[in-house]
Motif scaffolding. Structure first.
Motif, mmCIF file in Angstrom:
data_model
loop_
_atom_site.group_PDB
_atom_site.id
_atom_site.type_symbol
_atom_site.label_atom_id
_atom_site.label_comp_id
_atom_site.label_asym_id
_atom_site.label_seq_id
_atom_site.Cartn_x
_atom_site.Cartn_y
_atom_site.Cartn_z
ATOM 1 N N PHE A 31 0.837 -1.180 0.000
ATOM 2 C CA PHE A 31 0.000 0.000 0.000
ATOM 3 C C PHE A 31 0.880 1.240 0.000
ATOM 4 C CE2 PHE A 31 -2.637 -3.301 1.933
ATOM 5 C CZ PHE A 31 -3.806 -3.177 1.182
ATOM 6 N N THR A 32 0.286 2.354 -0.391
ATOM 7 C CA THR A 32 1.010 3.612 -0.375
ATOM 8 C C THR A 32 1.285 4.024 1.065
ATOM 9 O OG1 THR A 32 0.026 4.337 -2.451
ATOM 10 C CG2 THR A 32 0.898 6.051 -1.006
ATOM 11 N N ASN A 33 2.532 4.356 1.355
ATOM 12 C CA ASN A 33 2.934 4.822 2.674
ATOM 13 C C ASN A 33 3.466 6.241 2.555
ATOM 14 O OD1 ASN A 33 2.433 2.262 3.951
ATOM 15 N ND2 ASN A 33 4.317 1.517 3.017
ATOM 16 N N VAL A 34 3.131 7.082 3.509
ATOM 17 C CA VAL A 34 3.502 8.490 3.478
ATOM 18 C C VAL A 34 4.171 8.862 4.794
ATOM 19 C CG1 VAL A 34 2.631 10.860 3.321
ATOM 20 C CG2 VAL A 34 1.618 9.065 1.904
ATOM 21 N N TRP A 44 5.667 6.950 9.631
ATOM 22 C CA TRP A 44 5.022 6.691 8.345
ATOM 23 C C TRP A 44 3.594 6.210 8.572
ATOM 24 C CZ3 TRP A 44 3.396 1.635 7.382
ATOM 25 C CH2 TRP A 44 3.920 0.649 8.238
ATOM 26 N N TYR A 45 2.770 6.460 7.551
ATOM 27 C CA TYR A 45 1.357 6.114 7.645
ATOM 28 C C TYR A 45 0.920 5.440 6.355
ATOM 29 C CZ TYR A 45 1.683 8.798 11.826
ATOM 30 O OH TYR A 45 2.072 9.225 13.074
ATOM 31 N N SER A 46 0.083 4.421 6.506
ATOM 32 C CA SER A 46 -0.325 3.581 5.386
ATOM 33 C C SER A 46 -1.759 3.888 4.969
ATOM 34 C CB SER A 46 -0.214 2.110 5.765
ATOM 35 O OG SER A 46 -0.789 1.282 4.767
ATOM 36 N N GLU A 47 -2.008 3.837 3.675
ATOM 37 C CA GLU A 47 -3.347 4.117 3.163
ATOM 38 C C GLU A 47 -4.376 3.071 3.580
ATOM 39 O OE1 GLU A 47 -3.755 4.054 -1.057
ATOM 40 O OE2 GLU A 47 -2.693 2.164 -1.304
ATOM 41 N N ILE A 48 -3.945 1.893 4.058
ATOM 42 C CA ILE A 48 -4.895 0.881 4.485
ATOM 43 C C ILE A 48 -5.552 1.257 5.808
ATOM 44 C CG2 ILE A 48 -3.204 -0.524 5.706
ATOM 45 C CD1 ILE A 48 -6.217 -1.794 3.647
ATOM 46 N N GLY A 49 -4.973 2.244 6.535
ATOM 47 C CA GLY A 49 -5.616 2.754 7.736
ATOM 48 C C GLY A 49 -4.914 2.438 9.026
ATOM 49 N N SER A 50 -3.853 1.618 8.975
ATOM 50 C CA SER A 50 -3.059 1.326 10.166
ATOM 51 C C SER A 50 -1.678 0.861 9.716
ATOM 52 C CB SER A 50 -3.732 0.258 11.037
ATOM 53 O OG SER A 50 -3.037 0.099 12.260
ATOM 54 N N ILE A 156 -2.058 14.647 6.682
ATOM 55 C CA ILE A 156 -2.388 13.510 5.834
ATOM 56 C C ILE A 156 -3.875 13.259 5.967
ATOM 57 C CG2 ILE A 156 -2.076 11.035 5.458
ATOM 58 C CD1 ILE A 156 0.753 11.353 6.638
ATOM 59 N N ILE A 157 -4.567 13.133 4.829
ATOM 60 C CA ILE A 157 -5.981 12.760 4.838
ATOM 61 C C ILE A 157 -6.086 11.347 4.280
ATOM 62 C CG2 ILE A 157 -8.298 13.309 4.042
ATOM 63 C CD1 ILE A 157 -7.398 16.184 3.631
ATOM 64 N N ASN A 158 -6.573 10.442 5.111
ATOM 65 C CA ASN A 158 -6.659 9.026 4.746
ATOM 66 C C ASN A 158 -8.107 8.574 4.925
ATOM 67 O OD1 ASN A 158 -5.452 5.962 6.297
ATOM 68 N ND2 ASN A 158 -6.027 6.299 4.181
ATOM 69 N N VAL A 159 -8.715 8.064 3.869
ATOM 70 C CA VAL A 159 -10.096 7.590 3.922
ATOM 71 C C VAL A 159 -10.119 6.108 3.558
ATOM 72 C CG1 VAL A 159 -12.437 7.861 3.028
ATOM 73 C CG2 VAL A 159 -10.973 9.877 3.310
ATOM 74 N N VAL A 160 -10.798 5.322 4.386
ATOM 75 C CA VAL A 160 -10.849 3.872 4.206
ATOM 76 C C VAL A 160 -12.281 3.393 4.424
ATOM 77 C CG1 VAL A 160 -9.952 1.641 4.988
ATOM 78 C CG2 VAL A 160 -8.478 3.661 5.075
ATOM 79 N N ASN A 161 -12.825 2.687 3.450
ATOM 80 C CA ASN A 161 -14.116 2.022 3.628
ATOM 81 C C ASN A 161 -13.899 0.652 4.258
ATOM 82 O OD1 ASN A 161 -15.440 4.156 2.369
ATOM 83 N ND2 ASN A 161 -15.451 3.158 0.358
ATOM 84 N N THR A 162 -14.904 0.152 4.942
ATOM 85 C CA THR A 162 -14.814 -1.172 5.557
ATOM 86 C C THR A 162 -16.044 -1.994 5.211
ATOM 87 O OG1 THR A 162 -15.964 -0.617 7.624
ATOM 88 C CG2 THR A 162 -13.596 -0.118 7.502
ATOM 89 N N GLN A 163 -15.921 -3.307 5.346
ATOM 90 C CA GLN A 163 -17.056 -4.198 5.093
ATOM 91 C C GLN A 163 -18.206 -3.960 6.058
ATOM 92 O OE1 GLN A 163 -16.223 -8.358 4.883
ATOM 93 N NE2 GLN A 163 -14.883 -8.171 3.106
#
Length: 691
Positions: A31-34, A44-50, A156-163
């Protein structure tokens, strides 16, 4: 990097089954890490949310670096985030008594979360810093958008949808102001969007999310620089001590009344040294430890005196009551980091038994008593701690925070604001106290009391400053912006420094300060010049030939009266904006005879991890005995031009093995064409690069 996206429940089920039958190994999705790196705390922060274990690099400790200017200060071993609810029915009509989506701390068998946005916003453009004409940086940062009204320096703005149909938005803030640069703010908003996958279509527009809990786990290991000094197991936190405040388990001392949990480097019997290890004293370095420490760092300096922790600033009472709920978090615990609930290979968002166990852990644990630190050392005097903090388990303990229960109707949301910060002894104090301990000037217990008491006090000072900042609406006094550009050039008789400023800065500088060190970028720096506001250049004529130098420049503001968490006085821009990470030296005089040009080394062997090797002059190819005014063109063996260097002045120049488009070159044979622009004479040389 590849973004993984599943679009239907059926495809997820099929992929899950395929993984079960084909392999029992964990999936290592990319995943993209920033990086967040504007202040003294870098992570660092990952786009997956953790930030999962070994999800950026294959190293146990990576992230939460403080102070980040020094080598291998990483304290993060793993992070995990869970979100769960009761009585959930998916779009296929399948009912789950408990539905839990887990993102870490280990890689799951597949992801039931779908990143839809990862954006880095900055208050201003990142300064451009060069050494001898080449960009210099430690961490690659790409700013997606500039927003000059931003209160923090970066977000950083990170948006993640979940099931679960709940979308998580996390805004991650950092300030670079010197009294607030060692914590990072997390503002989470959980919204019942009904979106259960990665596309814009809403699958559950009318669903209510019942009794939702959100949960984070933190596996800390303080810190990477001492891992191979003290013992390998400290690298995954077997010796980590965890403590808490604000949980109601027992009264908290004055000045420590926060809702927080925190960690430090505790005593362990599983160590490779004969002396007491609290604070991580460095007496000698083996071959592994030399990868993370300077070779002369054997005076006894304390290498692991940091305290790292998480503070709750705000948690909504409910979806309709946005006031802060002082009873949140409702869950504060510690758990074996290798517990089955954390083992990612077994995570499955369709395994009802597993999700039931995880949900009940989040919902029913409450505030664990006694706290981990008190269980390990019941006296409460942690300088006396001699029981192994892992208490016999294989991985040490992680601490956990859980918030809820919340019920969200369609479109409803809740907001939680937290801070993760680090503090502890300064480098000077690490040296002073460590030397005293090594030479017998103080006992182990004396040393441990200094480390533990001072570290805890400083962490709570950081938490207080973060609280003051939050309560002010993030309106702390601001320093001037750093210079827009900072150029460092090694010449024959001096090292020339020049810079430009941001004309739109609302807090223009009243002056500049230039700092320098010798030998490596992580050494202690000396202030070598204070210059007026109109200065744009400085010649360092005190540099000595044959030595490598590193610099940074700060913009200095006017005297300010003080403000939230900030004492009165002058504020400086962050060193991390203008820090040089490549060495600069006085150059040789120019040479007229092109036959004397030399390429050194040849062949050149690229060290893939030179940042931790301690050899900062080995990451470039040198061109010696150049004419005053020449052009260097570098070609592949097939004749493709990949780099042009315009050289003027001295007899030396360097190439950092990147193309004109900033791509690292591959192994192979290369051709350098040197042209004297005054005479038109040329010389061709071949050289090899080996990875």
């Amino acid at each position: 990097m590849k973004r993984i996206k599943q679009t239907t429940q059926l495809s997820i089920i099929l992929i899950s089954i395929l993984f079960v039958f084909l392999s029992s190994t964990e999936v290592k999705a990319q995943f993209t890490n920033v990086w967040m790196s504007a202040g003294s705390l870098h992570s660092w922060y990952s786009e997956i949310g953790s930030e999962l274990e070994e999800a950026f690099v294959r190293r146990q400790q990576y992230g939460m670096q403080w102070p980040a200017i020094y080598k291998a200060q990483d304290m993060q071993a793993a992070r995990g985030f869970w979100i769960g609810a009761k009585d959930f029915t998916d779009e296929q009509g399948n009912n789950f008594p408990y539905k839990v989506v887990t993102i870490g701390p280990r890689n799951p068998m597949f992801y039931a979360a779908y990143p839809v946005k990862m954006e880095l916003v900055s208050k201003f453009d990142a300064p451009i810093v060069t050494v001898d004409g080449n960009l210099t940086y430690e961490k690659s940062v790409t700013i997606d958008r500039v927003e000059d009204t931003l209160k923090a320096d970066r977000m950083i703005i990170n948006v993640v949808n979940t099931q679960l149909g709940v979308t998580m938005e996390r805004k991650i803030y950092q300030f670079s102001q010197q009294y607030h640069d060692n914590y990072i703010v997390y503002e989470y908003t959980f919204t019942n969007t009904g979106n259960t996958d990665g596309d814009p279509e809403i699958e559950l527009p009318n669903n209510t999310v019942n009794d939702m809990y959100v949960f984070w786990t933190y596996r800390n290991a303080v810190n990477a620089s001492t891992r191979f000094v003290i013992g390998n197991s400290t690298g995954w936190g077997k010796n980590t001590m965890n403590d808490a405040r604000g949980d109601g388990v027992k009264p908290d001392p004055a000045g420590e009344q926060f809702r927080c949990q925190f960690s430090w480097h505790g005593f362990t019997g599983e160590k490779d040294v004969s002396y007491d290890n609290i604070g991580g004293p460095i007496w000698s370095l083996n071959s592994n430890a030399l990868l993370y420490n300077a070779s002369d760092d054997t005076i006894g300096r304390l290498g692991a005196t940091q305290f790292i922790g998480v503070l709750t600033l705000h948690a909504d009472k409910s979806a309709t009551d946005k006031s802060d709920d002082p009873a949140q978090p409702t869950h504060t615990s510690y758990l074996d980091s290798d517990d089955d609930k954390f083992l990612g290979g077994r995570d499955n968002a369709f395994n009802i038994a597993r999700m039931t166990t995880q949900y009940e852990f989040m919902a029913n644990t409450g505030h664990m008593s006694p706290r981990h630190a008190d269980l390990v050392e019941p006296s409460g005097d942690f300088a006396l701690q001699r029981t192994n903090p892992n208490l016999g388990n294989t991985g040490g303990f992680s601490f956990n925070n859980g918030y809820g229960p919340y019920t969200l109707g369609p479109g409803e949301s809740v907001r939680i604001v937290m801070v993760e910060g680090a503090d502890g002894l300064s480098r000077a104090e690490q040296i002073r106290v460590g030397r005293l301990f090594k030479t017998g000037g103080i006992t182990a217990v004396d040393k441990d009391r200094i480390v533990i008491d001072s570290g805890r006090v400083k962490l709570f000072q950081t938490f207080q400053r973060a609280t003051d900042n939050f309560n002010s609406g993030w309106n702390i006094p601001q320093p001037p912006r750093p210079p827009k550009t900072f150029e460092v050039q090694g010449l024959g008789d001096r090292i020339a420094l020049s810079w430009s400023v941001d004309a739109s800065d609302p807090n223009p500088p009243t002056g500049f300060r230039i700092y320098r060190t010798l030998g490596d970028y992580f050494r202690d720096y000396t202030l070598i010049a204070e210059l007026p506001a109109d200065a744009r250049s400085f010649d360092d004529v005190t540099a000595i030939r044959g030595f490598s130098y590193f610099y940074y420049i700060t913009a200095v503001g006017a005297d300010q009266p003080g403000g939230p968490g900030t004492p009165p006085g002058k504020l400086e821009s962050s060193r991390y904006y203008t820090q040089t990470y490549e060495p600069v030296t006085l150059k040789r005089p120019p040479e007229k005879d092109l036959s004397k040009i030399r390429i050194v080394p040849n062949p050149y062997v690229i060290d893939s991890d030179f940042r931790y090797s301690g050899r900062y002059d080995d990451d470039k190819i040198s061109f010696f005995n150049l004419p005053t005014n020449c052009t260097i063109k570098i070609y592949t063996e097939l004749g493709e031009l990949i780099k042009t260097i315009e050289h003027k002045g001295s007899g030396d120049n360097y190439w950092y093995n990147v193309t004109s488009s900033n791509q690292i070159v591959a192994s192979g044979i290369y051709i350098a064409v040197f042209t004297d622009n005054d005479t038109g004479e040329s010389k061709i040389e071949k050289f090899a690069i080996i990875r």
